[in-house]
Structure formats: C-alpha cells, structure tokens
Design a protein around this motif. Structure first.
Motif: not given
Ligand code: DSN
Length: 416
Positions: A28-30, A119-121, A169-171, A197-199, A224-226, A359-361
């Motif tokens: 989901a982050s690529e 939440g992101h790391i 967040k990341s999820l 970041a994700h959205v 670089h995610k969405t 799992v996250r998709i």
């Molecule tokens: N840890 C990444 C993710 O997969 O959400 C973002 O940096």
C-alpha cells in the motif's frame, strides 16, 4: 578484485526489474513512475547540489533546477489550494522530522494514532517524534477499532492538554476526524498536523478528505503512494508567515542538506501527470479498493470494516488469523508472486508486531498499470485459490500480469 561483486550486483538489479514485472504488487505504500518519468533517473541532476531556495542557492550551476523547483511549487499550490509548499524533504519521515523538530518541545504532550491502529512509525516513541517528546497519548478508538472516538478524544484533550495532534496514518481505511476536532484545537491553540503520506494522491484527486480546509494547519506527506512519485516528502500549509519560517528552517538546514535534485525533477514531471490525470486516477483507485474488498469478503475472507463499506481509500485490510496469520499469509502469497505486507490490526497488542493477525492491501500500483474492476475480481480469486484452497497460482499470476505492463494516467503514449 571487486569486479565480480559489481557484476553480480548488476545481475541482482536486473533480476529485481524482471521479477517485479511478473508480480501483482499490492504493497500500500508503493507505486510506479511512468516510463518517461522513470527514464529521468539518470539525468545530470543526480550528481548535483543546490541547498536553499530557487534564486537564493548556496551553490552555483542551479539555474535549471531553480526553474523546475519553482514550477513544481507553483503546481502544488494549485493542486492542494495552499499558500506554502516545502519540497526539500527527501521522504515522508524527513518531512515529519522537519515539523516535529520545530513544534514539539521536550515534555510536550502529543496525541497520535497508535501503531496497531495504523499510526506511522515516525509518530511512535521509538521513531522521529520520540526524539522530541516521550509524552505521547494514543487517540481513543470506537468499539469497531477503525475510527477515532471523537467524544472521548475531546474529553482527553481537555484533561491532558496536548500541544499537538497528529492525525493520518499508515493503515488508513477511512478519513480521520479533522473537522470534528478542529474547533476545540483552535480554542486551545493546539496544532493539528495531518500525515497524508498514504492518501496524498486521493486528496489531490479530490476523492478523500481535504485536511487543510477541514482545519489541519499542516499536511506532511511522502510523494509515492497514491501520488505518482518519485520517492520524496513534502509539507503543505496555509499557516502564517512566522510559523512557516520555522518549517522552512526545519527542512533546511534542520533535517536535510542537499535535497536530491534528480528525484526532485522527477517529482516535477509526475506532478504534471497528476494534474492532468489525477482526479480520474483517484476515483479509479477507490472503486478498485472497494471492489477488491467486496470480492474478498464474498469469497470467504474476513475483510475488516464491512459495516462501513470496507474502505474509502486505496487500502483494504484483511484479518487472516484463521489462515495462519499475516506473516504466513504474506509469505505464501510472495512465493506465488503476489506481494503485500503483514499488518497489525487495531485490536492487537504491540507485542504482535512480528506475527500480526492482518494483511494490508493497496490497489494504487495495479490501478496505475491499468487494472479495473474485473481485474480486482481476478486478484481476489487468485488470493482465494492460493490461501483458502492452498493451490499454487504463480504461473497464472505471471500470465495475468503480462497484459498490464504499461503505466497509464501518463504522457508515455505521447512520447516522440
Ligand atoms: N511504513 C510505510 C508504510 O508501509 O506505510 C510508510 O513509510
């Protein structure tokens, strides 16, 4: 002496290039860059330094990157309807660090999404935020675990007096309650920071929440995610000039020196692509995520968030505890050339991080490769065959992927 190792490393790079064209990537982050943007990876900018702002550099030889960076910033102001843009962070975490370093003081209380709740790391005690304060409080969640409990949060804000809230967040299945918390934040001079970041691409495509209009003072993000890449970070805001000056210093010299001009030029290009195609792309991404979630649910997977329509973003989360857990399922899928990551789900203790239930998709990359609803249905069927029916699907995955090699939502087709 090292020539053999050099050649072997080239061989590994070639293998990675070939392998990933055969896989269904659901991390989901690529995302992938278009062919023309990617081809700029070898430009002369890869060797150069700039520092400072366009027209006010510490180095000479920067006239072309000055033009490119200025145009990128102007485009981002239009895309996100904001007054300030900071494009020098080289990653999302780097962008967060630039902000945290200027606004968080030792002992300040900061409210964050916990790691299991997505939440992101970099919002964690062990991550970037933890360098500035250890006084982190997790947002309380509603019973379903996927939403922030607004009433409890308001109560906690009054009791704990945080200086900052970090939403995003990341999820990230559903929007965070920016609007709902912004009045209270304004009344108490609390800064509301949104990690988008994700959205980012869904916000730019106007298909998710609009954090700056809803009351966030800053958006931090990776690109670089969405969004279409390259891999970098950015900060966006409408805040006053004094506040923004701090961010400026936080980005340079606070958390970066040179800002990697080759990927900056690529981001300028992909931002043009996003301005042209982004709204349609964001709509297709969300349609695809919903379709995949519904189909996985229909085929017997325990997809989370069913009572809320599964997802409003590019992500789908599945509880695979009955199939052996996230670690085992993600490994089995990888052997079959379906790539995704294990992920903690909100009900889990932090100690589960190596063996989470979920799992996250993410569907954003396969959408960029031209996949639509029918292809999501096919991916769900392949996942069922692999995980529930315990069959090998690798050959079928490789055959299926062959038809999706072009990068859509791009100017590649117009290349001369
Ligand atoms: N840890 C990444 C993710 O997969 O959400 C973002 O940096």
């Amino acid at each position: 002496m090292y020539e053999q190792e050099f050649n072997e490393t080239i061989g590994l790079i070639a293998k990675q290039n070939e392998w990933r064209l055969r896989t269904i990537n659901l991390i989901a982050s690529e995302n992938v860059m278009s062919r023309r943007v990617r081809s700029m990876s070898g430009s002369d900018f890869v060797h150069r330094y700039a520092e400072g702002h366009p027209g006010e550099r510490y180095y000479r030889g920067t006239n072309y990157i000055d033009e490119i960076e200025s145009q990128l910033k102007a485009n981002l102001k239009i895309l996100f309807n904001c007054n300030h843009t900071e494009v020098r962070p080289i990653s999302g975490t780097n962008a967060n660090e630039a902000v945290f370093s200027k606004f968080v003081k030792r002992e300040d209380v900061v409210m964050v999404n916990s790691t299991p709740s997505g939440g992101h790391i970099s919002h964690h005690r062990l991550g970037s935020l933890g360098k500035f304060t250890q006084n982190l409080i997790d947002f309380p969640l509603t019973k379903d675990g996927y939403h922030i409990d607004i009433e409890k949060t308001k109560f906690l804000i009054k009791a704990a007096k945080p200086k900052i809230l970090v939403l995003g967040k990341s999820l990230f299945l559903f929007p965070d309650p920016v609007q709902e918390l912004s009045d209270l934040c304004n009344e108490n001079r609390i800064k509301l920071i949104y990690d988008g970041a994700h959205v980012l691409g869904l916000i730019a495509g106007k298909k998710f929440q609009d954090p700056l209009r809803e009351g966030a003072c800053l958006i931090t993000a990776s690109t670089h995610k969405t969004f279409f890449g390259s891999q970098r970070g950015m900060i966006l805001s409408n805040m006053d000039a004094d506040g923004w000056r701090k961010i400026d210093r936080g980005a340079f010299p606070g958390s970066s020196s040179n800002h990697h001009l080759d990927t900056l030029a690529q981001l300028a290009l992909s931002t043009c692509e996003f301005m042209e195609f982004g709204q349609q792309y964001a709509e297709d991404v969300i349609t695809n995520a919903k379709t995949l979630a519904e189909e996985l649910d229909r085929l017997g997977f325990d997809v989370v968030g069913k009572e809320f329509g599964f997802t409003e973003s590019h992500q789908v989360a599945v509880n695979v505890s009955k199939c052996g857990g996230g670690e085992k399922v993600s490994r089995t899928l990888e052997i079959n050339d379906i790539i995704l990551n294990m992920n903690m789900l909100p009900h889990e203790p932090l100690s589960n991080h190596d063996h989470p239930d979920g799992v996250r998709i993410g569907v954003q990359e396969m959408t960029r490769c031209g996949m639509k609803k029918d292809e999501m249905i096919k991916i769900a069927a392949l996942m069922k065959e692999c995980i529930i029916d315990k069959k090998s699907v690798k050959d079928e995955v490789n055959r299926f992927r062959r038809d999706y090699q072009e990068i859509k939502y791009s100017f590649d087709g117009n290349a001369s």
